[in-house]
Design a protein around this motif. Structure first.
Motif, PDB file in Angstrom:
ATOM      1  N   PHE A 100     -36.073  98.729  99.487  1.00 32.55           N
ATOM      2  CA  PHE A 100     -35.987  97.492  98.708  1.00 32.55           C
ATOM      3  C   PHE A 100     -34.549  97.123  98.395  1.00 32.55           C
ATOM      4  CE2 PHE A 100     -40.504  97.476  96.818  1.00 32.55           C
ATOM      5  CZ  PHE A 100     -40.869  96.373  97.571  1.00 32.55           C
ATOM      6  N   VAL A 101     -33.750  98.116  97.993  1.00 33.19           N
ATOM      7  CA  VAL A 101     -32.381  97.807  97.563  1.00 33.19           C
ATOM      8  C   VAL A 101     -31.361  97.901  98.691  1.00 33.19           C
ATOM      9  CG1 VAL A 101     -32.836  98.514  95.191  1.00 33.19           C
ATOM     10  CG2 VAL A 101     -31.921 100.182  96.799  1.00 33.19           C
ATOM     11  N   MET A 102     -31.676  98.641  99.768  1.00 34.71           N
ATOM     12  CA  MET A 102     -30.705  98.825 100.853  1.00 34.71           C
ATOM     13  C   MET A 102     -30.853  97.798 101.973  1.00 34.71           C
ATOM     14  SD  MET A 102     -28.622 101.250 100.055  1.00 34.71           S
ATOM     15  CE  MET A 102     -27.936 102.119 101.491  1.00 34.71           C
ATOM     16  N   ASP A 103     -31.993  97.146 102.065  1.00 34.39           N
ATOM     17  CA  ASP A 103     -32.208  96.129 103.097  1.00 34.39           C
ATOM     18  C   ASP A 103     -31.416  94.872 102.729  1.00 34.39           C
ATOM     19  OD1 ASP A 103     -33.087  94.227 104.890  1.00 34.39           O
ATOM     20  OD2 ASP A 103     -35.190  94.815 104.766  1.00 34.39           O
ATOM     21  N   GLU A 104     -30.520  94.455 103.592  1.00 33.32           N
ATOM     22  CA  GLU A 104     -29.656  93.303 103.307  1.00 33.32           C
ATOM     23  C   GLU A 104     -30.440  92.009 103.122  1.00 33.32           C
ATOM     24  OE1 GLU A 104     -26.681  93.042 106.309  1.00 33.32           O
ATOM     25  OE2 GLU A 104     -25.679  94.903 105.728  1.00 33.32           O
ATOM     26  N   ASP A 105     -31.639  91.938 103.686  1.00 36.55           N
ATOM     27  CA  ASP A 105     -32.455  90.726 103.569  1.00 36.55           C
ATOM     28  C   ASP A 105     -33.440  90.769 102.403  1.00 36.55           C
ATOM     29  OD1 ASP A 105     -31.249  89.629 105.867  1.00 36.55           O
ATOM     30  OD2 ASP A 105     -32.629  90.742 107.174  1.00 36.55           O
ATOM     31  N   SER A 106     -33.384  91.824 101.597  1.00 35.64           N
ATOM     32  CA  SER A 106     -34.327  91.979 100.492  1.00 35.64           C
ATOM     33  C   SER A 106     -33.925  91.092  99.312  1.00 35.64           C
ATOM     34  CB  SER A 106     -34.368  93.442 100.047  1.00 35.64           C
ATOM     35  OG  SER A 106     -35.017  93.573  98.811  1.00 35.64           O
ATOM     36  N   LYS A 107     -34.832  90.222  98.872  1.00 32.57           N
ATOM     37  CA  LYS A 107     -34.558  89.378  97.716  1.00 32.57           C
ATOM     38  C   LYS A 107     -34.377  90.225  96.462  1.00 32.57           C
ATOM     39  CE  LYS A 107     -36.927  85.187  99.320  1.00 32.57           C
ATOM     40  NZ  LYS A 107     -38.003  84.205  99.028  1.00 32.57           N
ATOM     41  N   LEU A 108     -35.241  91.245  96.316  1.00 31.57           N
ATOM     42  CA  LEU A 108     -35.132  92.130  95.159  1.00 31.57           C
ATOM     43  C   LEU A 108     -33.804  92.863  95.184  1.00 31.57           C
ATOM     44  CD1 LEU A 108     -36.278  93.559  92.672  1.00 31.57           C
ATOM     45  CD2 LEU A 108     -37.418  95.170  94.204  1.00 31.57           C
ATOM     46  N   GLY A 109     -33.435  93.394  96.353  1.00 31.19           N
ATOM     47  CA  GLY A 109     -32.175  94.116  96.472  1.00 31.19           C
ATOM     48  C   GLY A 109     -30.979  93.250  96.134  1.00 31.19           C
ATOM     49  N   ASN A 110     -30.987  92.014  96.597  1.00 28.26           N
ATOM     50  CA  ASN A 110     -29.869  91.106  96.313  1.00 28.26           C
ATOM     51  C   ASN A 110     -29.840  90.695  94.850  1.00 28.26           C
ATOM     52  OD1 ASN A 110     -28.754  91.017  98.932  1.00 28.26           O
ATOM     53  ND2 ASN A 110     -30.291  89.542  99.599  1.00 28.26           N
ATOM     54  N   MET A 111     -31.034  90.581  94.245  1.00 32.18           N
ATOM     55  CA  MET A 111     -31.091  90.205  92.834  1.00 32.18           C
ATOM     56  C   MET A 111     -30.512  91.305  91.943  1.00 32.18           C
ATOM     57  SD  MET A 111     -33.058  90.736  89.803  1.00 32.18           S
ATOM     58  CE  MET A 111     -34.735  91.178  90.263  1.00 32.18           C
ATOM     59  N   PHE A 140     -44.622 111.374  92.632  1.00 31.64           N
ATOM     60  CA  PHE A 140     -44.387 110.228  93.510  1.00 31.64           C
ATOM     61  C   PHE A 140     -44.581 110.671  94.960  1.00 31.64           C
ATOM     62  CE2 PHE A 140     -40.333 112.328  92.807  1.00 31.64           C
ATOM     63  CZ  PHE A 140     -39.845 112.485  94.099  1.00 31.64           C
ATOM     64  N   SER A 141     -44.825 109.725  95.839  1.00 37.56           N
ATOM     65  CA  SER A 141     -45.016 110.038  97.252  1.00 37.56           C
ATOM     66  C   SER A 141     -43.748 109.727  98.026  1.00 37.56           C
ATOM     67  CB  SER A 141     -46.170 109.215  97.830  1.00 37.56           C
ATOM     68  OG  SER A 141     -45.802 107.841  97.890  1.00 37.56           O
ATOM     69  N   LYS A 142     -43.626 110.339  99.194  1.00 38.64           N
ATOM     70  CA  LYS A 142     -42.478 110.065 100.055  1.00 38.64           C
ATOM     71  C   LYS A 142     -42.455 108.597 100.463  1.00 38.64           C
ATOM     72  CE  LYS A 142     -44.874 111.956 104.177  1.00 38.64           C
ATOM     73  NZ  LYS A 142     -46.061 112.475 103.441  1.00 38.64           N
ATOM     74  N   GLU A 143     -43.642 108.015 100.611  1.00 36.41           N
ATOM     75  CA  GLU A 143     -43.705 106.600 100.988  1.00 36.41           C
ATOM     76  C   GLU A 143     -43.165 105.700  99.879  1.00 36.41           C
ATOM     77  OE1 GLU A 143     -46.655 108.876 103.366  1.00 36.41           O
ATOM     78  OE2 GLU A 143     -46.290 108.715 101.200  1.00 36.41           O
ATOM     79  N   ASP A 144     -43.520 106.004  98.609  1.00 34.61           N
ATOM     80  CA  ASP A 144     -43.034 105.189  97.494  1.00 34.61           C
ATOM     81  C   ASP A 144     -41.530 105.346  97.306  1.00 34.61           C
ATOM     82  OD1 ASP A 144     -45.436 103.996  96.828  1.00 34.61           O
ATOM     83  OD2 ASP A 144     -46.034 105.607  95.479  1.00 34.61           O
ATOM     84  N   LEU A 145     -41.002 106.557  97.500  1.00 34.75           N
ATOM     85  CA  LEU A 145     -39.564 106.759  97.407  1.00 34.75           C
ATOM     86  C   LEU A 145     -38.843 105.973  98.494  1.00 34.75           C
ATOM     87  CD1 LEU A 145     -37.064 108.179  96.238  1.00 34.75           C
ATOM     88  CD2 LEU A 145     -37.529 110.088  97.788  1.00 34.75           C
ATOM     89  N   CYS A 146     -39.323 106.095  99.720  1.00 40.27           N
ATOM     90  CA  CYS A 146     -38.721 105.375 100.845  1.00 40.27           C
ATOM     91  C   CYS A 146     -38.770 103.867 100.600  1.00 40.27           C
ATOM     92  CB  CYS A 146     -39.449 105.737 102.137  1.00 40.27           C
ATOM     93  SG  CYS A 146     -38.859 104.843 103.601  1.00 40.27           S
ATOM     94  N   LYS A 147     -39.898 103.372 100.103  1.00 39.41           N
ATOM     95  CA  LYS A 147     -40.069 101.943  99.851  1.00 39.41           C
ATOM     96  C   LYS A 147     -39.051 101.427  98.839  1.00 39.41           C
ATOM     97  CE  LYS A 147     -43.660  98.682  98.296  1.00 39.41           C
ATOM     98  NZ  LYS A 147     -45.061  98.585  97.802  1.00 39.41           N
ATOM     99  N   ALA A 148     -38.845 102.171  97.742  1.00 43.06           N
ATOM    100  CA  ALA A 148     -37.896 101.751  96.708  1.00 43.06           C
ATOM    101  C   ALA A 148     -36.473 101.697  97.255  1.00 43.06           C
ATOM    102  CB  ALA A 148     -37.974 102.698  95.512  1.00 43.06           C
ATOM    103  N   ILE A 149     -36.108 102.703  98.047  1.00 43.37           N
ATOM    104  CA  ILE A 149     -34.765 102.732  98.637  1.00 43.37           C
ATOM    105  C   ILE A 149     -34.584 101.561  99.593  1.00 43.37           C
ATOM    106  CG2 ILE A 149     -33.219 104.032 100.153  1.00 43.37           C
ATOM    107  CD1 ILE A 149     -34.447 106.605  98.919  1.00 43.37           C
TER     108      ILE A 149
END
Length: 459
Positions: A414-425, A403-412
């Motif tokens: 996704f779930v840590m951003d309070e405005d993320s629909k995926l994270g809230n789901m 995996f790349s550092k960019e993909d790891l950062c992106k996944a984190i």
């Protein structure tokens, strides 16, 4: 269940595969049995007792018995558990484990148990016939792993290696279209930990499951009911469910230095990362990982063994990394109190390999879940959490698990951003499942029913 009180208490012995991720859940189920008055003898090496003995909550009923690990070719001096060796297709510890049968036989003749719990010790049923006890294959990883890797292998000649297509194709009657290995992931099966000499992993496990009186899973019907029914049909024997069997609360306090460090940050802001004690990363992938955490801009606590070929964690870090992250990041190579850390108010995300124990700990925590599986069973656990329960996200990776550092950062993010629909789901779904698993009587009912089924084996 009041009727259990009228019966004689069970005398149970346990001989788990000598890896921390196997021994720990055996101790947890021993605690639940002892809590109800049953006596348990656990046969493990001295090093494991020193590292895990503190988990024994009922020392008047749970007794540890030392079994020594014999020296065999290829086994490093002093190695007693899977944490002491690297994951590889050839496992000298498995050879040593098989050679422990004489010691185990002697102990069981003395202990005279009613029932013996085991997992990889496929020769235990042979002792049962001689000594006189019932046997339970106690599975501490997902039922899907046995269903999708061992069941297909049973239908082919032993001298034929299955192709990637066969390994990635679910067997007939397999009850899930999502909890599967995809074709490019079949390589993970080459890392199975019990290949030794002429004895292969599928032969060992097939014998272990065919020879027992009952298969037991550290699971519940809500999560793996159809998979357990499938295994029961394949092996034509009962499958008992103990429930997840996790402590209600961590024992003791979090080490003061980690509590002090974590308490510097806002609630739910720290990312915690751990991949278990066995997996040792390549240095370049380790560096990609820590750089991914740096990219998030969030505080993080990484607990991983030093990567392969590195003399220390510090030596393996990218140049200038510590100076750039300052006090917002910790990368630690020693053992930490994972359950305590996940329960700390500052921790808001758990980046995990999705081993079965970590899977349950993540489900019972309040943290968002990001998954980076490596081994086959971890990938199946990940499919369950991401595609069936929808409580987690998986880091996107290429061939061979990179995996790349960019993909790891992106996944984190996704779930840590309070405005993320995926994270809230995933957070909403996680909260619902946690509420189910922690509802009053949920785990106790599973354990009481499990014990009643153990009594039925003795009838």
């Amino acid at each position: 269940m009041p009727e259990l009180l009228e019966k004689s208490k069970l005398n149970i012995a346990m001989f788990p595969w000598i890896a921390m991720g196997h021994i720990t859940p055996f101790i947890h189920v021993a605690n639940e049995l002892a809590k109800r008055g049953h006596s348990v003898s656990i046969l493990i090496p001295k090093k494991a007792i020193l590292q895990l003995g503190h988990n024994n909550l009922y020392p008047h009923l749970i007794k540890f018995h030392i079994v020594s690990v014999p020296q065999v070719e290829g086994l490093p001096p002093g190695a007693e558990t899977a944490s002491d060796i690297d994951v590889s297709p050839f496992n000298p510890l498995a050879l040593a484990f098989q050679a422990m049968s004489t010691q185990v036989n002697t102990l069981l003749c003395t202990l005279k148990p009613d029932i013996v719990f085991y997992d990889f010790a496929h020769w235990i049923p042979n002792l049962a016939a001689k000594i006189g006890f019932k046997t339970v294959f106690y599975n501490v990883i997902c039922a899907a792993f046995w269903a999708i890797t061992i069941v297909p292998a049973r239908h082919f000649p032993k001298d034929r290696v299955l192709t990637e297509q066969e390994l990635s194709q679910p067997p007939k009657g397999y009850p899930s279209s999502t909890v599967v290995l995809r074709r490019h992931e079949a390589w993970t099966l080459s890392t199975l930990p019990l290949e030794c000499g002429d004895t292969t992993f599928d032969v060992v496990i097939t014998a272990a499951m065919q020879g027992c009186d009952a298969i037991a899973n550290r699971s519940c019907r809500e999560l793996e009911g159809p998979m357990c029914d499938y295994l029961s049909a394949q092996y034509n024997k009962p499958v008992l469910l103990s429930g997840p069997v996790l402590p209600e609360a961590p024992v003791g306090k979090l080490e003061e230095k980690w509590d002090t460090w974590l308490s510097k940050f806002k609630p739910k802001s720290v990312i915690y990362c751990a991949f278990g004690s066995q997996l040792k990363m390549q240095k370049n992938q380790f560096q990609e990982l820590v750089l991914g955490f740096e990219m998030t801009g969030l505080p993080f606590f990484i607990a991983l063994p030093k990567p392969k070929g590195a003399k220390s964690i510090e030596e393996a870090l990218p140049e200038g990394f510590l100076e750039r992250v300052g006090g917002r990041g910790v990368v630690y190579g020693g053992w930490v109190q994972q359950t305590h850390i996940l329960n700390h108010p500052s921790v808001g995300c758990f980046v995990s390999h999705c081993g079965y124990g970590s899977m349950w700990e993540s489900l019972l925590s309040d943290s968002q879940i990001v998954l980076v599986p490596y081994l086959a069973d971890q990938i199946l656990n990940t499919r369950m959490l991401t595609e069936e329960l929808k409580v987690a996200v998986e880091v996107q990776r290429g061939a061979m698990g990179w995996f790349s550092k960019e993909d790891l950062c992106k996944a984190i993010k996704f779930v840590m951003d309070e405005d993320s629909k995926l994270g809230n789901m995933v957070k909403h779904n996680h909260e619902k499942w946690k509420e189910t698993f922690l509802s009053p009587g949920f785990m106790d009912n599973y354990m009481d029913n499990f014990i009643e089924q153990l009594y039925q084996l003795l009838v």
